[in-house]
Design an enzyme around this catalytic site. Structure first.
Site, PDB file in Angstrom:
ATOM      1  N   HIS A 211       0.803  -1.227   0.000  1.00 25.65           N
ATOM      2  CA  HIS A 211       0.000   0.000   0.000  1.00 25.65           C
ATOM      3  C   HIS A 211       0.829   1.268   0.000  1.00 25.65           C
ATOM      4  CE1 HIS A 211       0.943  -0.277   4.288  1.00 25.65           C
ATOM      5  NE2 HIS A 211       0.691   1.014   4.358  1.00 25.65           N
TER       6      HIS A 211
HETATM    7  C1  UD1 Z   1      -1.576   5.229   6.638  1.00 24.20           C
HETATM    8  C2  UD1 Z   1      -0.207   5.596   7.205  1.00 24.20           C
HETATM    9  C3  UD1 Z   1       0.775   4.467   6.914  1.00 24.20           C
HETATM   10  C4  UD1 Z   1       0.251   3.130   7.384  1.00 24.20           C
HETATM   11  C5  UD1 Z   1      -1.124   2.897   6.770  1.00 24.20           C
HETATM   12  C6  UD1 Z   1      -1.729   1.592   7.193  1.00 24.20           C
HETATM   13  C7  UD1 Z   1       0.355   7.999   7.147  1.00 24.20           C
HETATM   14  C8  UD1 Z   1       1.203   9.010   6.486  1.00 24.20           C
HETATM   15  N1  UD1 Z   1       0.324   6.793   6.560  1.00 24.20           N
HETATM   16  O1  UD1 Z   1      -1.439   5.146   5.228  1.00 24.20           O
HETATM   17  O2  UD1 Z   1       1.995   4.743   7.593  1.00 24.20           O
HETATM   18  O3  UD1 Z   1       1.129   2.113   6.982  1.00 24.20           O
HETATM   19  O4  UD1 Z   1      -1.973   3.981   7.177  1.00 24.20           O
HETATM   20  O5  UD1 Z   1      -2.932   1.348   6.544  1.00 24.20           O
HETATM   21  O6  UD1 Z   1      -0.248   8.272   8.159  1.00 24.20           O
HETATM   22  N2  UD1 Z   1      -8.892   4.951   2.801  1.00 24.20           N
HETATM   23  C9  UD1 Z   1     -10.113   4.341   2.831  1.00 24.20           C
HETATM   24  N3  UD1 Z   1     -10.636   3.996   4.046  1.00 24.20           N
HETATM   25  C10 UD1 Z   1      -9.986   4.226   5.210  1.00 24.20           C
HETATM   26  C11 UD1 Z   1      -8.743   4.867   5.164  1.00 24.20           C
HETATM   27  C12 UD1 Z   1      -8.207   5.196   3.959  1.00 24.20           C
HETATM   28  O7  UD1 Z   1     -10.738   4.097   1.813  1.00 24.20           O
HETATM   29  O8  UD1 Z   1     -10.512   3.871   6.285  1.00 24.20           O
HETATM   30  C13 UD1 Z   1      -8.278   5.299   1.503  1.00 24.20           C
HETATM   31  C14 UD1 Z   1      -8.580   6.690   1.077  1.00 24.20           C
HETATM   32  O9  UD1 Z   1      -8.730   6.671  -0.296  1.00 24.20           O
HETATM   33  C15 UD1 Z   1      -7.318   7.453   1.413  1.00 24.20           C
HETATM   34  C16 UD1 Z   1      -6.251   6.388   1.236  1.00 24.20           C
HETATM   35  O10 UD1 Z   1      -6.883   5.163   1.599  1.00 24.20           O
HETATM   36  O11 UD1 Z   1      -7.131   8.561   0.613  1.00 24.20           O
HETATM   37  C17 UD1 Z   1      -5.037   6.607   2.059  1.00 24.20           C
HETATM   38  O12 UD1 Z   1      -5.352   6.739   3.448  1.00 24.20           O
HETATM   39  P1  UD1 Z   1      -4.386   7.548   4.423  1.00 24.20           P
HETATM   40  O13 UD1 Z   1      -4.921   7.532   5.799  1.00 24.20           O
HETATM   41  O14 UD1 Z   1      -4.055   8.876   3.836  1.00 24.20           O
HETATM   42  O15 UD1 Z   1      -3.017   6.753   4.378  1.00 24.20           O
HETATM   43  P2  UD1 Z   1      -2.703   5.188   4.273  1.00 24.20           P
HETATM   44  O16 UD1 Z   1      -2.199   4.910   2.914  1.00 24.20           O
HETATM   45  O17 UD1 Z   1      -3.799   4.349   4.797  1.00 24.20           O
END
Ligand code: UD1
Length: 363
Positions: A211
């Site tokens: 991811h």
């Molecule tokens: C975050 C952490 C990363 C960790 C990961 C575990 C940061 C910078 N990154 O990354 O270190 O390894 O979590 O999962 O804090 N989304 C959903 N549902 C959710 C959450 C996210 O659909 O419940 C999607 C959204 O499109 C969002 C994308 O995932 O834009 C990224 O989510 P985000 O919280 O920005 O970072 P992660 O890639 O999950």
């Protein structure tokens, strides 16, 4: 001292396994605790399901921040945390790991004069292109207690000029949770669901999670990784529970996949149940590098560096960067019975949270 009020801030999936044992250990000592969930992760699977399995109480407050750019996410957590902390300041704020919520809460607490304890302090990849590395640097710099999982964490902090009196090597809280829940994560249901059982037990299979932006945001990189997984899937089943961000990219870039089994993200217990039976794990996660080391399962990490070097020097982890040819070779080697062997690092003994709770209630 037991009248001390501790506030835990969590936001994203990897935080939840870390707060759970600390919350339990402090509860057993009668400490008054509050949990604030920033809402960085909000999906039923990415958040609620995991919280339930870990036996954590419902968070007392959910800031409902959700997704956005780094600045948006960090800024929104800061604004909401400032309001919360100003209204009800705790004696100590505990933050976990390296996600945006961790850094944002720390910045606010530091300015309001609330001491911060950072669980999983001192980890460094040396790679400032990763948002998590920035989060680690800022959080450690501003924390009163630097609670490290391994000796490299202490060394990194000392090299950066941290006060030695604030550094305490407590061990790995993620492993506390793994040890507690391993007996109930037998993987039986998942092995049946993914057709991974033969007459004699689980078939050799490959478990994948990817991811990180460096692996999934560039269409060419993601396509190469998926093509390698498709080739590997000719040798053994490949099970890939897909993070929402990766699923979105696979769809947007129209990346083909036939043999690789893509599933929704799994909650903690089903994932652990699969992990313990996997022949090999392919990942870019931080926590999974540690879990495979504890479980003694070969781990192939699709990153050029790691903030968890003991998983390579002591454990079963190997860093492959983005070398998909090597990925295929290493998977074959494991399937032939020649996977990397390792040992369990010191203080990954299931008692890290107990040590944290002792420290915080005795000082
Ligand atoms: C975050 C952490 C990363 C960790 C990961 C575990 C940061 C910078 N990154 O990354 O270190 O390894 O979590 O999962 O804090 N989304 C959903 N549902 C959710 C959450 C996210 O659909 O419940 C999607 C959204 O499109 C969002 C994308 O995932 O834009 C990224 O989510 P985000 O919280 O920005 O970072 P992660 O890639 O999950």
């Amino acid at each position: 001292m037991l009248r001390v009020k501790i506030l835990h801030v969590v936001g994203a999936r990897p935080n939840f396994m870390k707060v759970a044992p600390v919350h339990r250990a402090l509860a057993a000592r009668g400490v008054s605790q509050t949990i604030v969930h920033t809402g960085q992760h909000y999906d039923a699977v990415m958040s609620d399901g995991i919280l339930r399995e870990l036996g954590l109480p419902e968070p007392d407050v959910n800031l409902g921040v959700g997704s956005g750019s780094h600045a948006q996410q960090t800024g929104q957590v800061m604004v909401a945390m400032e309001e919360h902390l100003s209204r009800t300041p705790p004696d100590l704020l505990l933050v976990y790991g390296d996600v945006n919520s961790t850094m944002a809460a720390t910045l606010v607490a530091a300015k309001l004069g609330v001491p911060v304890g950072h669980v999983e302090a001192g980890l460094r990849s040396g790679d400032r292109t990763m948002p998590e590395e920035i989060n680690r640097l800022v959080t450690d710099r501003l924390s009163r207690w630097l609670l490290t999982p391994s000796a490299d964490g202490d060394a990194n902090l000392l090299a950066e000029g941290a006060d030695p009196a604030s550094i305490r090597r407590v061990g790995n809280v993620m492993i506390d949770t793994l040890q507690r829940l391993l007996p109930v994560a037998d993987g039986g249901e998942e092995l049946r669901r993914f057709d991974l059982l033969s007459g004699t037990g689980p078939k050799p299979f490959v478990l994948v999670t990817l991811h990180r932006p460096s692996n999934v945001d560039d269409p060419a990189v993601l396509a190469r990784l998926m093509a390698a997984l498709e080739r590997i899937a000719r040798q053994a089943p490949v099970i890939f529970p897909v993070h929402p961000r990766t699923r979105e990219r696979i769809a947007r870039f129209s990346i083909p996949h036939e043999r690789t089994v893509l599933s929704e993200p799994l909650t903690y217990l089903p994932f652990l149940g699969l992990q313990r039976h996997a022949a090999v794990v392919v990942t870019d996660s931080g926590g999974i590098q540690e879990e495979t080391t504890f479980l003694g399962i070969p781990c192939l990490t699709m990153r050029a560096n790691t903030e968890r070097p003991v998983t390579v020097t002591i454990g079963t982890n190997q860093l492959l960067g983005n070398d998909t040819d090597r990925l295929q070779r290493e998977v074959s080697r494991v399937l032939e019975g020649n996977g990397k062997k390792g040992a369990i690092p010191e203080l990954w003994d299931g008692r890290a949270a107990e040590r944290i709770a002792d420290l915080l209630t005795q000082t």
